[in-house]
Design a protein around this motif. Structure first.
Motif, PDB file in Angstrom:
ATOM      1  N   VAL A 616       0.845  -1.200   0.000  1.00 49.28           N
ATOM      2  CA  VAL A 616       0.000   0.000   0.000  1.00 49.28           C
ATOM      3  C   VAL A 616       0.882   1.252   0.000  1.00 49.28           C
ATOM      4  CG1 VAL A 616      -1.666   1.331   1.337  1.00 49.28           C
ATOM      5  CG2 VAL A 616      -1.944  -1.149   1.119  1.00 49.28           C
ATOM      6  N   TYR A 617       1.941   1.232   0.822  1.00 47.75           N
ATOM      7  CA  TYR A 617       2.862   2.376   0.909  1.00 47.75           C
ATOM      8  C   TYR A 617       3.516   2.668  -0.450  1.00 47.75           C
ATOM      9  CZ  TYR A 617       6.851   5.198   2.469  1.00 47.75           C
ATOM     10  OH  TYR A 617       7.786   6.185   2.620  1.00 47.75           O
ATOM     11  N   LEU A 618       3.836   1.604  -1.187  1.00 48.23           N
ATOM     12  CA  LEU A 618       4.486   1.771  -2.483  1.00 48.23           C
ATOM     13  C   LEU A 618       3.490   2.088  -3.602  1.00 48.23           C
ATOM     14  CD1 LEU A 618       7.005  -1.201  -2.249  1.00 48.23           C
ATOM     15  CD2 LEU A 618       7.581   1.222  -2.179  1.00 48.23           C
ATOM     16  N   GLY A 619       2.210   2.197  -3.228  1.00 48.60           N
ATOM     17  CA  GLY A 619       1.212   2.574  -4.228  1.00 48.60           C
ATOM     18  C   GLY A 619       0.784   1.433  -5.100  1.00 48.60           C
ATOM     19  N   LYS A 620       0.989   0.195  -4.623  1.00 50.95           N
ATOM     20  CA  LYS A 620       0.638  -0.984  -5.424  1.00 50.95           C
ATOM     21  C   LYS A 620      -0.479  -1.784  -4.769  1.00 50.95           C
ATOM     22  CE  LYS A 620       3.223  -0.568  -9.011  1.00 50.95           C
ATOM     23  NZ  LYS A 620       2.674  -0.636 -10.379  1.00 50.95           N
TER      24      LYS A 620
END
Length: 620
Positions: A616-620
């Protein structure tokens, strides 16, 4: 003197007992070798089975056709379903056991199991020919032939017991260590390591003042572990809670200079999540008290287990500190706590079947693989036995996926990540925990156990009935209209908004705080309909209806994680800035600095839940 066995199991702890029982049920001729027939299935640490995530494992063992759940039901003195205030993915059964009856029930069960023979003697080596295990050697120089060997040595391999400055060889209190196997395996090319664990003092319950403690009751309507027709508890024994205090801590600190842990005499790493009392005082210096669970060891014995007070300090320091705990002022000690160091073999040396990569037909299960806990050991014994039996009978390996069972998560973690500290199962380690609930272990696994020859016909029939009943109830709930006048007073009582027009029961159950039982109480027609079914079918239907959306999302997340296995982590990330990551994950990620999500997922201590957060943090 001896026939050739199909499978030789070395060690009769929880892993060894499950291994012997399972292999024999499947049709293998089994020899169970132990140094002491009187300590078969000994509960070396606390007299309890289950707990957070561990309870799910026991139910999975039972669903496959193993024995731990049945033995626990037969011998428990208290039952509690933990985390009931949370969602069903977190519900975890736990039983307080009668230590002596538990061991007795396991031994009698094994003695009544066709195909199981016993031999009491130390096993000092493995017979290896052409890169394959073909038997074992005993301390008397006897060679016993077998087509496969399962090592379940627990804490006995070169075990050393520590109490203050005193050291003695031993695998458990008053029992000698096992010699020879480690040295041979190292010669064969295996990597060995050292771990430690500990145990608290045992005290005389007659000398305690329970009026100064908080009483901890069992559940009002106790459930059980086995999906078979074992009896639920009619009466229960209470546990109690008390606390340490600053005076206790100061007394314990006087022994630190003689502590084997602080003086470096213990080299092995201990369990992170079950630290000794001296470790807790050292690591959490700001805390003025720590919780102590006072646990009876059985129905009739006066022996009490002081859970939370594990220690390897000198016995006089333990005793003096113990008597400063509220309710323990006049405590009489049966024996002091101690730490034990032992050999283990990093589990990255295993295949997913638990067969070693270096020697064919040789399997490791339990603490030899770096795990801690009866439940973790038992499920490994079961899986090693299944695969050993299948291998020698030229059948396919049996491997549970991470999405199928906590057992699959545990073995996948061990083999693919390894562990440098005693591995304990938690719900947070399982990315599919909404799917891997304790209530549906039979639906997930009994058919597999039946196909293996472990679960019998009656188990399969019970599961088929449960599945059919659950489906019927779900269809009814999703079609049953409920009028506002029937339900609004109940909804208001539950803190849920009233309805202005009729709604189907299934929609109402999806609301927070609204459970299937509440609908049944409020609407007589629903209650009457549900009364025709077994309670476990009703509960199962309620869970499936309420969490339908979450289950679908979990399947989607699993597919997404699979796609991102090799996704690159670009640039340097300060993992301390990601608050939702566990403390352990932050430590390990900062140390390793993984280049991909796949690499991160295989770091010991980084749970699947942490990987989800990272994605989630990496935008995936």
């Amino acid at each position: 003197m001896f026939p050739e066995y199909d499978i030789i199991v070395v060690g009769a702890g929880h892993a060894g007992c499950e291994a012997a029982a399972a292999a024999a049920k499947m049709g293998s001729k089994v020899l169970l070798a132990t140094m002491n027939m009187n300590t078969i299935a000994q509960m070396s640490c606390n007299p309890a089975m289950g707990g957070v995530a561990k309870g799910q494992i026991v139910r999975e063992i039972d669903a496959l056709g193993g024995m731990s759940g049945i033995i626990t039901d037969q011998t428990m003195i208290q039952f509690r379903m933990l985390n009931k205030s949370k969602g069903p993915a977190m519900w975890s059964p736990r039983a307080q056991s009668d230590r002596m009856r538990f061991a007795e029930a396991w031994r009698l069960s094994l003695e009544q199991t066709e195909n199981v023979d016993f031999w009491q003697e130390m096993i000092t080596g493995i017979e290896v020919k052409g890169g394959k295990a073909v038997g074992v050697r005993t301390s008397l120089g006897i060679t016993i032939r077998g087509k496969a060997v399962i090592l379940t040595n627990g804490t006995f391999l070169n075990g050393i017991i520590h109490i203050g400055e005193k050291q003695m060889g031993g695998g458990r209190s008053a029992e000698k260590a096992a010699k020879g196997i480690t040295e041979q395996l190292v010669e064969l090319g295996f990597e060995a390591g050292r771990m430690k664990t500990g145990t608290p003092p045992r005290v005389d319950g007659r000398s305690l003042d329970y009026s100064k403690m908080e009483e901890q009751f069992g559940d009002e309507n106790p459930s059980k572990f086995s999906f078979t027709e074992t009896q639920s508890l009619a009466q229960q024994r209470s546990c109690y809670i008390t606390y340490t205090n600053p005076e206790v801590h100061e007394i314990l600190k006087t022994g630190f200079e003689k502590s084997p842990m602080f003086q470096g005499r213990i080299q092995g790493l201990g369990p992170r999540y079950c630290p000794s009392i001296e470790d807790k005082i050292n690591r959490f210096a700001d805390r003025t008290r720590h919780q102590i669970f006072v646990e009876p060891e059985g129905w009739n014995t006066v022996e009490v287990y002081v859970n939370g007070f594990s220690s390897s300090l000198p016995e006089n320091v333990q005793y003096e500190a113990l008597r400063k705990i509220e309710g323990f002022e006049n405590a009489k000690m049966f024996r002091p706590g101690y730490a034990i160091e032992y050999d283990f073999f990093p589990p990255t040396q295993l295949n997913l079947t638990l067969e070693t990569k270096l020697v064919q037909n040789l399997y490791f299960a339990g603490q030899i693989n770096g795990t801690t806990g009866y439940e973790e050991a038992a499920c490994q014994g079961l899986m090693a036995a299944i695969n050993a039996h299948n291998k020698i009978n030229e059948k396919a390996p049996f491997i549970l996926k991470r999405s199928e069972a906590y057992i699959g998560v545990l073995i996948d973690d061990l083999v693919n990540k390894g562990t440098d500290e005693p591995y304990r199962m938690f719900t947070s380690r399982a990315e599919h925990r909404i799917l891997l609930r304790q209530d549906n272990a039979d639906i997930r696994l009994t058919k597999l156990g039946y196909e293996l020859g472990l679960a019998d016909e009656s188990r399969m029939q019970a599961v088929d009935k449960k599945i059919a009943e659950t489906a019927e109830i779900i269809a009814y709930l999703n079609n049953k209209p409920i009028e506002p006048g029937e339900i609004n007073s109940k909804l208001e009582e539950l803190g849920s908004a009233p309805i202005a027009e009729k709604q189907r029961a299934g929609q109402l159950i999806k609301r927070p705080n609204v459970e299937i039982e509440e609908i049944a109480k409020a609407v007589p027609a629903v209650g009457e309909y549900l009364s025709k079914f077994k309670q476990e079918s009703v509960e199962q239907a309620g869970i499936q209806v309420k969490y339908e959306t979450y289950i679908e999302k979990e399947h989607a997340m699993a597919a997404k994680m699979s796609e991102l296995e090799n996704y690159n982590i670009k640039g340097k990330i300060n993992y301390r800035d990601i608050p939702a990551l566990s403390k352990e994950a932050k430590e390990k990620l900062l140390k390793v600095e993984p280049e991909t999500i796949g690499q991160a997922s295989r770091i010991s201590g980084v749970s699947p839940a942490d990987i989800s957060v990272l994605m989630v943090y990496l935008g995936k």
